[in-house]
Design a protein around this motif. Structure first.
Motif, PDB file in Angstrom:
ATOM      1  N   GLN B 245      38.856  45.758  37.958  1.00 55.67           N
ATOM      2  CA  GLN B 245      37.597  46.154  37.868  1.00 55.67           C
ATOM      3  C   GLN B 245      37.324  46.291  36.274  1.00 55.67           C
ATOM      4  OE1 GLN B 245      35.440  46.137  40.418  1.00 55.67           O
ATOM      5  NE2 GLN B 245      37.340  45.661  41.483  1.00 55.67           N
ATOM      6  N   LYS B 246      38.293  46.804  35.537  1.00 50.55           N
ATOM      7  CA  LYS B 246      38.057  46.962  34.120  1.00 50.55           C
ATOM      8  C   LYS B 246      38.279  45.784  33.100  1.00 50.55           C
ATOM      9  CE  LYS B 246      37.732  51.783  34.753  1.00 50.55           C
ATOM     10  NZ  LYS B 246      38.251  53.083  35.316  1.00 50.55           N
ATOM     11  N   HIS B 247      39.008  44.730  33.579  1.00 52.97           N
ATOM     12  CA  HIS B 247      39.475  43.768  32.634  1.00 52.97           C
ATOM     13  C   HIS B 247      38.928  42.505  33.282  1.00 52.97           C
ATOM     14  CE1 HIS B 247      41.723  46.295  30.181  1.00 52.97           C
ATOM     15  NE2 HIS B 247      42.283  46.858  31.146  1.00 52.97           N
ATOM     16  N   LYS B 248      38.625  41.625  32.635  1.00 54.68           N
ATOM     17  CA  LYS B 248      38.023  40.202  33.137  1.00 54.68           C
ATOM     18  C   LYS B 248      39.065  39.426  33.682  1.00 54.68           C
ATOM     19  CE  LYS B 248      34.192  38.666  30.020  1.00 54.68           C
ATOM     20  NZ  LYS B 248      34.315  37.781  29.089  1.00 54.68           N
ATOM     21  N   LYS B 249      40.052  39.138  32.785  1.00 60.63           N
ATOM     22  CA  LYS B 249      40.908  37.926  33.489  1.00 60.63           C
ATOM     23  C   LYS B 249      42.408  38.674  34.202  1.00 60.63           C
ATOM     24  CE  LYS B 249      39.716  35.385  29.657  1.00 60.63           C
ATOM     25  NZ  LYS B 249      40.160  35.013  28.223  1.00 60.63           N
ATOM     26  N   VAL B 250      42.176  39.343  35.452  1.00 59.61           N
ATOM     27  CA  VAL B 250      43.372  39.675  36.113  1.00 59.61           C
ATOM     28  C   VAL B 250      43.756  38.777  37.433  1.00 59.61           C
ATOM     29  CG1 VAL B 250      44.321  41.856  36.841  1.00 59.61           C
ATOM     30  CG2 VAL B 250      42.669  42.000  35.405  1.00 59.61           C
ATOM     31  N   HIS B 251      45.007  38.470  37.336  1.00 60.66           N
ATOM     32  CA  HIS B 251      45.231  37.812  38.690  1.00 60.66           C
ATOM     33  C   HIS B 251      46.345  38.786  39.248  1.00 60.66           C
ATOM     34  CE1 HIS B 251      43.570  34.008  37.164  1.00 60.66           C
ATOM     35  NE2 HIS B 251      43.973  34.517  35.951  1.00 60.66           N
ATOM     36  N   ALA B 252      46.272  38.797  40.762  1.00 59.98           N
ATOM     37  CA  ALA B 252      47.009  39.741  41.320  1.00 59.98           C
ATOM     38  C   ALA B 252      47.757  38.995  42.533  1.00 59.98           C
ATOM     39  CB  ALA B 252      46.396  41.111  41.943  1.00 59.98           C
ATOM     40  N   PHE B 253      49.123  39.335  42.798  1.00 60.76           N
ATOM     41  CA  PHE B 253      49.999  38.471  43.627  1.00 60.76           C
ATOM     42  C   PHE B 253      50.860  39.620  44.455  1.00 60.76           C
ATOM     43  CE2 PHE B 253      48.887  35.529  40.332  1.00 60.76           C
ATOM     44  CZ  PHE B 253      48.837  34.474  41.360  1.00 60.76           C
ATOM     45  N   LEU B 254      50.849  39.703  45.655  1.00 60.28           N
ATOM     46  CA  LEU B 254      51.752  40.510  46.370  1.00 60.28           C
ATOM     47  C   LEU B 254      53.024  39.558  47.056  1.00 60.28           C
ATOM     48  CD1 LEU B 254      49.427  42.158  48.884  1.00 60.28           C
ATOM     49  CD2 LEU B 254      50.030  42.977  46.744  1.00 60.28           C
ATOM     50  N   PHE B 255      53.983  40.263  46.987  1.00 61.18           N
ATOM     51  CA  PHE B 255      55.397  39.617  47.559  1.00 61.18           C
ATOM     52  C   PHE B 255      56.000  40.463  48.177  1.00 61.18           C
ATOM     53  CE2 PHE B 255      58.689  40.931  44.764  1.00 61.18           C
ATOM     54  CZ  PHE B 255      57.989  41.142  43.636  1.00 61.18           C
ATOM     55  N   GLY B 256      56.646  40.081  49.422  1.00 64.59           N
ATOM     56  CA  GLY B 256      57.477  40.758  50.344  1.00 64.59           C
ATOM     57  C   GLY B 256      58.539  39.849  50.534  1.00 64.59           C
ATOM     58  N   THR B 257      58.300  38.916  51.754  1.00 58.07           N
ATOM     59  CA  THR B 257      59.282  37.862  52.056  1.00 58.07           C
ATOM     60  C   THR B 257      58.729  36.472  51.291  1.00 58.07           C
ATOM     61  OG1 THR B 257      58.112  37.787  54.092  1.00 58.07           O
ATOM     62  CG2 THR B 257      60.440  38.755  54.125  1.00 58.07           C
ATOM     63  N   LYS B 258      57.007  36.649  51.217  1.00 60.26           N
ATOM     64  CA  LYS B 258      56.463  35.466  50.588  1.00 60.26           C
ATOM     65  C   LYS B 258      55.483  36.112  49.596  1.00 60.26           C
ATOM     66  CE  LYS B 258      53.236  34.833  54.564  1.00 60.26           C
ATOM     67  NZ  LYS B 258      51.929  35.614  53.837  1.00 60.26           N
ATOM     68  N   LEU B 259      55.051  34.967  49.197  1.00 55.31           N
ATOM     69  CA  LEU B 259      53.893  35.304  47.746  1.00 55.31           C
ATOM     70  C   LEU B 259      52.627  34.951  48.224  1.00 55.31           C
ATOM     71  CD1 LEU B 259      54.161  35.976  44.643  1.00 55.31           C
ATOM     72  CD2 LEU B 259      53.504  33.719  44.236  1.00 55.31           C
ATOM     73  N   THR B 260      51.746  35.915  48.053  1.00 51.69           N
ATOM     74  CA  THR B 260      50.291  35.947  48.286  1.00 51.69           C
ATOM     75  C   THR B 260      49.398  35.919  47.138  1.00 51.69           C
ATOM     76  OG1 THR B 260      51.114  36.864  50.336  1.00 51.69           O
ATOM     77  CG2 THR B 260      48.585  36.184  50.318  1.00 51.69           C
ATOM     78  N   ASN B 261      48.310  35.329  46.829  1.00 53.64           N
ATOM     79  CA  ASN B 261      47.634  35.591  45.731  1.00 53.64           C
ATOM     80  C   ASN B 261      46.321  36.550  46.622  1.00 53.64           C
ATOM     81  OD1 ASN B 261      45.672  35.635  43.736  1.00 53.64           O
ATOM     82  ND2 ASN B 261      45.899  33.248  43.416  1.00 53.64           N
ATOM     83  N   ILE B 262      46.203  37.451  45.778  1.00 53.80           N
ATOM     84  CA  ILE B 262      45.098  38.404  46.479  1.00 53.80           C
ATOM     85  C   ILE B 262      43.965  38.700  45.451  1.00 53.80           C
ATOM     86  CG2 ILE B 262      46.582  39.643  48.234  1.00 53.80           C
ATOM     87  CD1 ILE B 262      46.616  41.852  45.973  1.00 53.80           C
ATOM     88  N   SER B 263      43.876  38.044  44.350  1.00 55.31           N
ATOM     89  CA  SER B 263      42.678  38.132  43.512  1.00 55.31           C
ATOM     90  C   SER B 263      41.448  38.150  43.755  1.00 55.31           C
ATOM     91  CB  SER B 263      43.066  37.018  42.321  1.00 55.31           C
ATOM     92  OG  SER B 263      44.325  36.988  42.130  1.00 55.31           O
ATOM     93  N   PHE B 264      41.362  37.136  44.796  1.00 55.17           N
ATOM     94  CA  PHE B 264      40.031  36.809  45.302  1.00 55.17           C
ATOM     95  C   PHE B 264      39.544  38.039  46.299  1.00 55.17           C
ATOM     96  CE2 PHE B 264      37.474  35.059  49.135  1.00 55.17           C
ATOM     97  CZ  PHE B 264      36.371  34.886  48.367  1.00 55.17           C
ATOM     98  N   GLN B 265      40.618  38.664  47.096  1.00 59.97           N
ATOM     99  CA  GLN B 265      40.196  39.666  48.059  1.00 59.97           C
ATOM    100  C   GLN B 265      39.980  40.950  47.362  1.00 59.97           C
ATOM    101  OE1 GLN B 265      42.639  37.404  48.563  1.00 59.97           O
ATOM    102  NE2 GLN B 265      42.606  36.911  50.768  1.00 59.97           N
ATOM    103  N   ILE B 266      40.336  41.152  46.031  1.00 65.10           N
ATOM    104  CA  ILE B 266      40.225  42.372  45.289  1.00 65.10           C
ATOM    105  C   ILE B 266      39.027  42.182  44.370  1.00 65.10           C
ATOM    106  CG2 ILE B 266      40.989  44.098  43.721  1.00 65.10           C
ATOM    107  CD1 ILE B 266      43.753  43.510  44.822  1.00 65.10           C
ATOM    108  N   LYS B 267      38.754  41.094  43.843  1.00 62.95           N
ATOM    109  CA  LYS B 267      37.609  41.026  42.748  1.00 62.95           C
ATOM    110  C   LYS B 267      36.401  41.233  43.254  1.00 62.95           C
ATOM    111  CE  LYS B 267      38.042  38.827  38.519  1.00 62.95           C
ATOM    112  NZ  LYS B 267      38.896  38.073  37.902  1.00 62.95           N
ATOM    113  N   ASN B 268      35.941  42.066  42.546  1.00 61.97           N
ATOM    114  CA  ASN B 268      34.235  42.594  42.633  1.00 61.97           C
ATOM    115  C   ASN B 268      34.073  42.848  44.234  1.00 61.97           C
ATOM    116  OD1 ASN B 268      33.670  41.510  40.161  1.00 61.97           O
ATOM    117  ND2 ASN B 268      33.339  39.373  41.235  1.00 61.97           N
TER     118      ASN B 268
END
Lengths: 297, 413
Positions: B245-268
């Motif tokens: 919310q506070k920075h423009k360019k942030v990408h977030a990924f979750l990983f356990g047994t595999k990697l998932t991009n969750i940037s879209f799910q969190i953004k805005n």
């Protein structure tokens, strides 16, 4: 309305004569962007022939190619137009110049975007905006006006509108996502790696000096390399380079030693090279030989 | 309205239906794209099914991720006109039912709390009130709460903690930018500005100076959601949400047994909506850890897509990998080399006598630029100062950690 090609098929045919093999999927995208006069946005790995399309189109359509290479910090001064400040200051100091004189076309330096909008003589030109992902977002926003309305506004002069819109091809290596507002204005196409047959056709056109056997081996080798989960799979440019390199080395058929010593032409990451060089490369070679034997019998 | 619709040719109508079907299955399509598709089909014709397919694809699809759905939807929709309506009717409720079930299955324990029934939430509010009266008494209580480990917190305390995370402001170091701005302290002359000045001064040139601008660095968060991190991962998502919310360019990924991009799910998105979406997108909550595999996937698939070379990467994990592959060292090395700074945030650092004993921890530790705790509100608060401190070599206590493991580095590679 100027129509460049009758159908996607004629497009494929005429590009083939200029040694560019287009698959049907991409041909439809290029055809539509030409007919609908919309920019074509090409995204894909490095070395799959994105930039090449623009060059070949300019050759086939006999239109000048205007290239804008993007980089961070690229601004209007380098992309669209700039005033010749030195000349202006001299003019200002030399006499009683009016402002309208100072900001006239005489002192305007044209950069790629303005050149493309103004066109060359009677016809339009091909504008290649290369590697847009390398420019920053601020520049993307500037492109919006140019790409949707085919016009450019210079505050001191007014708006310049294109008589015939240029053919625009935008490429991106996807090092970041381009904003949807820009993508919306374009036709989008993801340029992937070609299949075996297409690649063989490309190689036989671009590296005819290599014999058919060598061409087949090179293509099979590269095709199986792409399945190896590498950091950077070799593109078509690399395949062509490799085939040409092998010809330079007077190689008629692939052997483990030559493959190892020329691996740097295909793979550009040390991790990838050390993984493939040696036994792995030997395995792939054996598989190719086996397949060839089977098809022959 | 009814009359107008009838004027539209049947093919155009079908294209519109098809676009709406795509929309319903999650692909974003603007109405101008639909118009474009209709026009394009007029040009390409419908004789050749393949060309028809490509033309629609070119007009409607803007992301390669959507190609698969498009191809499936295409073959379903354009096969037999009789099936079309039935399929459309069948498709929508089915996906809704499925997703509802999946939601139930996948929702992690902590996230399910956000879906609690109204009665529960009522009682929660009452409890919270009393709790607030208890804790707001003295400043030292607040301090204690801030220092408290997330793992030791009760449900209500966690609720409060997530509120305080919302208010944190974590500053990210900036980088010089190629664009410049007017400044009397600058070292370059701006010809444009100088000319403007000269015009006003009847031709006498007084150079105007510019200096390079600063711009924010992109931030990439790689968050471990495996079983050993279970008690922290929810708070960490609040933390990531705050960053986004506070920075423009942030990408977030979750990983356990595999990697998932969750940037879209969190953004805005609202944090509760984000949590629900994330649980839908991942199915490896509180499972095993495959750090090596996840970092490998990131290195291969994402590193060149998220403008990583000038970014700061936050790796949030306890560093306990299930596999003991030596390749972890190489993957971490690559990760570190392809970003500006790699910061490892490890909740295990809450223990004063923490020692890097696990082999995977050692492998990661040797390839990071900073090694910092993240187990309480306070440690999050201190991130701003500790990041900037740790990026200066002299103050970096990560070296002390690394020196401890350095001697065994041969076994690690």
């Amino acid at each position: 309305m100027e129509k460049y090609f009758e159908s996607p098929d004629t497009l494929i045919e005429s590009l083939k004569q200029s040694k560019y093999i287009l698959n049907e999927n991409l041909a439809v995208a290029v055809y539509l962007s030409l007919v609908r006069k919309k920019p074509l946005f090409l995204e894909g790995e490095a070395g799959v022939g994105k930039t090449e399309i623009a060059k070949i189109l300019s050759q086939v359509l006999k239109k000048p190619l205007i290239r804008l290479q993007c980089y961070e910090g690229l601004d209007i001064n380098q992309a669209a137009y700039e005033w010749n400040y030195g000349q202006q200051i001299i003019a200002l100091q030399s006499g009683n110049k009016e402002e309208s004189d100072l900001f006239s076309k005489k002192y305007l330096i044209e950069r790629p975007l303005l050149k493309a909008i103004q066109g060359s003589g009677a016809g339009n030109s091909i504008l290649l905006i290369d590697e847009l992902d390398r420019a920053d977002e601020a520049f993307e926003a500037f492109l919006l006006e140019v790409l949707s309305d085919w016009q450019l506004t210079i505050p001191e002069l007014g708006t310049i509108v294109a008589k015939t819109p240029p053919i625009v091809i935008i490429t991106s290596n996807r090092t970041r996502e381009i904003h949807d507002a820009l993508k919306r204005r374009c036709f989008y196409h993801w340029v992937g790696f070609p299949n075996r047959e297409t690649e063989l056709e490309i190689i036989s056109m671009r590296a005819p000096e290599a014999g058919l056997d060598l061409q087949k081996q090179v293509v099979s080798f590269v095709q199986s390399l792409r399945e190896k989960n590498l950091y950077k799979a070799p593109g078509i440019a690399e395949t062509i380079d490799w085939a040409q390199a092998l010809v330079e080395l007077n190689c008629v058929a692939l052997d483990p030693q030559t493959v190892d010593s020329t691996m740097g032409v295909l793979l550009k990451y040390q991790d990838d090279i050390s993984r493939i060089q040696g036994s792995e490369a030997g395995k792939i070679l054996d598989e190719i030989m086996l397949k060839n034997l089977k098809t022959e019998t | 309205m009814q009359k107008k619709l009838e004027i539209i040719p049947k093919l155009d109508k079908n294209i519109i239906f098809f676009a709406r079907l795509l929309r319903a299955s999650g692909i974003s399509i603007g109405s101008d794209s639909i118009l474009e598709a209709i026009e394009s089909i007029k040009l390409v014709g419908i004789k050749n099914k393949q060309s028809f397919f490509y033309a629609l694809q070119t007009c409607l699809i803007k992301r390669p991720e959507d190609m698969k759905i498009f191809a499936q939807a295409f073959s379903l929709f354009w096969q037999n006109p009789k099936f079309r309506d039935r399929i459309r009717d069948l498709l929508l409720p089915q996906t809704r039912m499925q997703s509802a079930e999946e939601e139930k299955e996948e929702l992690a324990k902590r996230i399910q709390d956000t879906l609690s029934t109204p009665e529960n939430s009522k009682s929660q509010v009452v409890e919270e009130e009393t709790l607030l009266i208890d804790t707001s008494g003295t400043a030292s209580d607040t301090q204690l709460f801030k220092e408290k480990d997330f793992e030791m917190m009760s449900k209500d305390e966690l609720e409060m903690a997530s509120q305080s995370i919302k208010e944190l402001l974590i500053k990210i170091p900036k980088r010089p930018f190629r664009r410049s701005e007017n400044s009397s302290l600058g070292k370059q002359v701006s010809a444009r500005e100088s000319l403007r000045r000269a015009k006003r001064n009847f031709g006498s040139v007084i150079p105007k100076l510019v200096k390079k601008k600063d711009t924010s660095r992109p931030v990439i968060v790689l968050l471990d959601i495996s079983g050993s991190m279970e008690n922290y991962s929810r708070m960490m998502i609040h933390f990531v949400h705050n960053l986004m919310q506070k920075h423009k360019k942030v990408h977030a990924f979750l990983f356990g047994t595999k990697l998932t991009n969750i940037s879209f799910q969190i953004k805005n998105k609202d944090i509760d909506v984000a949590l629900k979406e994330i649980s839908k997108a991942t199915n490896d909550w509180a499972g095993g850890t495959r750090i090596r595999d996840s970092i490998f996937t990131f290195n291969k698939k994402w590193i060149r897509r998220v403008s990583s070379s000038n970014s700061i990467i936050f790796l949030i994990t306890d560093g306990l990998d299930r596999d003991h592959s030596t390749d972890l060292f190489k993957q971490m090395e690559r990760l570190q080399k392809s970003c500006y700074k790699l910061v490892w945030l490890n909740p295990l650092l809450r223990f004063k006598d923490f020692l890097p004993k696990s082999i995977s921890i050692k492998r990661i530790l040797l390839n990071v630029d900073a090694f910092l705790p993240i187990h309480s509100i306070e440690s999050m608060q201190n991130l701003t100062s500790s990041i900037s401190k740790n990026l200066v070599k002299e103050h970096n206590n990560t070296f002390t950690w690394q020196n401890k493991v350095e001697s065994q580095s041969k076994e690690l590679v």
